[in-house]
Design a protein around this motif. Structure first.
Motif, PDB file in Angstrom:
ATOM      1  N   ASP A   1      88.665  46.966  58.585  1.00 15.16           N
ATOM      2  CA  ASP A   1      87.986  46.782  59.866  1.00 15.16           C
ATOM      3  C   ASP A   1      86.897  45.716  59.816  1.00 15.16           C
ATOM      4  O   ASP A   1      86.522  45.169  60.850  1.00 15.16           O
ATOM      5  CB  ASP A   1      87.361  48.105  60.334  1.00 15.16           C
TER       6      ASP A   1
ATOM      7  N   THR B   1      87.167  40.816  60.430  1.00 17.82           N
ATOM      8  CA  THR B   1      87.401  39.969  61.604  1.00 17.82           C
ATOM      9  C   THR B   1      86.189  39.135  62.017  1.00 17.82           C
ATOM     10  O   THR B   1      86.087  38.716  63.165  1.00 17.82           O
ATOM     11  CB  THR B   1      87.879  40.815  62.803  1.00 17.82           C
TER      12      THR B   1
ATOM     13  N   VAL C   1      89.966  39.104  73.961  1.00 18.18           N
ATOM     14  CA  VAL C   1      89.799  39.194  72.506  1.00 18.18           C
ATOM     15  C   VAL C   1      90.238  37.920  71.796  1.00 18.18           C
ATOM     16  O   VAL C   1      89.935  37.734  70.622  1.00 18.18           O
ATOM     17  CB  VAL C   1      90.543  40.409  71.896  1.00 18.18           C
ATOM     18  N   SER C   2      90.950  37.053  72.518  1.00 16.38           N
ATOM     19  CA  SER C   2      91.377  35.789  71.929  1.00 16.38           C
ATOM     20  C   SER C   2      90.971  34.606  72.817  1.00 16.38           C
ATOM     21  O   SER C   2      91.654  33.593  72.867  1.00 16.38           O
ATOM     22  CB  SER C   2      92.896  35.794  71.703  1.00 16.38           C
TER      23      SER C   2
ATOM     24  N   GLY D   1      89.173  34.269  69.152  1.00 18.45           N
ATOM     25  CA  GLY D   1      88.367  35.465  69.333  1.00 18.45           C
ATOM     26  C   GLY D   1      87.312  35.264  70.388  1.00 18.45           C
ATOM     27  O   GLY D   1      87.522  34.563  71.376  1.00 18.45           O
TER      28      GLY D   1
ATOM     29  N   TRP E   1      87.264  37.621  65.476  1.00 18.11           N
ATOM     30  CA  TRP E   1      88.600  37.115  65.765  1.00 18.11           C
ATOM     31  C   TRP E   1      89.635  38.225  65.896  1.00 18.11           C
ATOM     32  O   TRP E   1      89.506  39.288  65.297  1.00 18.11           O
ATOM     33  CB  TRP E   1      89.047  36.089  64.722  1.00 18.11           C
ATOM     34  N   SER E   2      90.678  37.908  66.670  1.00 17.35           N
ATOM     35  CA  SER E   2      91.845  38.785  66.765  1.00 17.35           C
ATOM     36  C   SER E   2      93.093  38.063  66.246  1.00 17.35           C
ATOM     37  O   SER E   2      94.131  38.684  66.028  1.00 17.35           O
ATOM     38  CB  SER E   2      92.074  39.237  68.199  1.00 17.35           C
ATOM     39  N   TYR E   3      92.968  36.740  66.058  1.00 14.12           N
ATOM     40  CA  TYR E   3      94.049  35.921  65.511  1.00 14.12           C
ATOM     41  C   TYR E   3      93.468  35.057  64.403  1.00 14.12           C
ATOM     42  O   TYR E   3      92.388  34.486  64.560  1.00 14.12           O
ATOM     43  CB  TYR E   3      94.673  35.019  66.587  1.00 14.12           C
ATOM     44  N   TYR E   4      94.204  34.947  63.292  1.00 12.67           N
ATOM     45  CA  TYR E   4      93.753  34.188  62.121  1.00 12.67           C
ATOM     46  C   TYR E   4      94.949  33.510  61.480  1.00 12.67           C
ATOM     47  O   TYR E   4      96.011  34.126  61.319  1.00 12.67           O
ATOM     48  CB  TYR E   4      93.109  35.161  61.121  1.00 12.67           C
TER      49      TYR E   4
ATOM     50  N   ASP F   1      97.956  38.265  63.673  1.00 13.20           N
ATOM     51  CA  ASP F   1      97.762  38.371  65.115  1.00 13.20           C
ATOM     52  C   ASP F   1      97.670  39.860  65.422  1.00 13.20           C
ATOM     53  O   ASP F   1      98.694  40.536  65.570  1.00 13.20           O
ATOM     54  CB  ASP F   1      98.930  37.705  65.841  1.00 13.20           C
ATOM     55  N   ILE F   2      96.457  40.371  65.460  1.00 13.54           N
ATOM     56  CA  ILE F   2      96.256  41.820  65.573  1.00 13.54           C
ATOM     57  C   ILE F   2      96.861  42.398  66.854  1.00 13.54           C
ATOM     58  O   ILE F   2      97.615  43.371  66.784  1.00 13.54           O
ATOM     59  CB  ILE F   2      94.762  42.179  65.417  1.00 13.54           C
ATOM     60  N   PRO F   3      96.576  41.842  68.056  1.00 12.50           N
ATOM     61  CA  PRO F   3      97.140  42.452  69.269  1.00 12.50           C
ATOM     62  C   PRO F   3      98.671  42.430  69.322  1.00 12.50           C
ATOM     63  O   PRO F   3      99.277  43.310  69.931  1.00 12.50           O
ATOM     64  CB  PRO F   3      96.560  41.613  70.413  1.00 12.50           C
TER      65      PRO F   3
END
Length: 171
Positions: A55, A58, A80-81, A108, A132-135, A148-150
């Motif tokens: 957790d 991010t 979130v992105s 993010g 971030w939600s994307y890396y 890409d978490i979502p």
């Protein structure tokens, strides 16, 4: 004996806008996993069970000299992105001269904007914490890690670690 590749030059882009000469420092995101101990009946010891991404990974923080209205205008972005950042670094070995291009792309939103101390005649620097939600980490053109978490995507060295899980839950 070999020497390591060290960061020689870098740039940071915010929604495509270059901060060349303005970026003081970038703390790149950590990669980490969440493990929990499991010791079932008949086991002589515990094993760490992998529950996915940690957790606390991010966060990406970065510093700019002076003040930047673009960052301030981005505060409160609801998606979130909603904001795209790209770190571009050039690393070099001092024994061979070999260089490597390292790119980190995140999407993010800013959690915190710290304006630092304001004192006339002293250096001013703002620190931004982006969650971030994307890396995506790319080294010399090879995508090493993409998260890409979502959208439930986690790729390491081209292997999609969540492909079977997406299939199992009907995605």
């Amino acid at each position: 004996m070999a020497l390591p590749k060290k960061l020689k030059l870098m740039n940071l882009f915010n929604e495509g806008n270059s901060y060349l000469g303005e970026t003081g420092e970038v703390t790149l995101p950590k990669l980490g996993r969440k493990f929990e101990k499991w010791r079932g009946g008949g086991m002589n010891g515990a094993v760490d069970v992998d529950f996915g991404l940690d957790d606390a990974i991010t966060e990406m923080s970065w510093k700019l000299g002076g003040i930047d209205p673009l960052v301030i205008r981005q505060f409160g972005v609801t998606s979130v992105s909603g904001i795209g950042l790209r770190f571009a670094g050039s690393y070099q070995r001092d024994d061979t001269g070999e260089t490597s291009a390292v790119e980190v792309v995140v999407r993010g939103r800013h959690q915190e904007i710290d304006f630092g101390n304001a004192k006339s005649g002293d250096d001013t620097e703002m620190t931004i914490k982006t969650i971030w939600s994307y890396y995506k980490l790319t080294i010399d053109g090879n995508v090493e890690v993409e998260i890409d978490i979502p959208n439930l995507v986690e790729k390491v060295n081209g292997e999609d670690l969540l492909k079977a899980h997406r299939k199992n839950i009907g995605l």
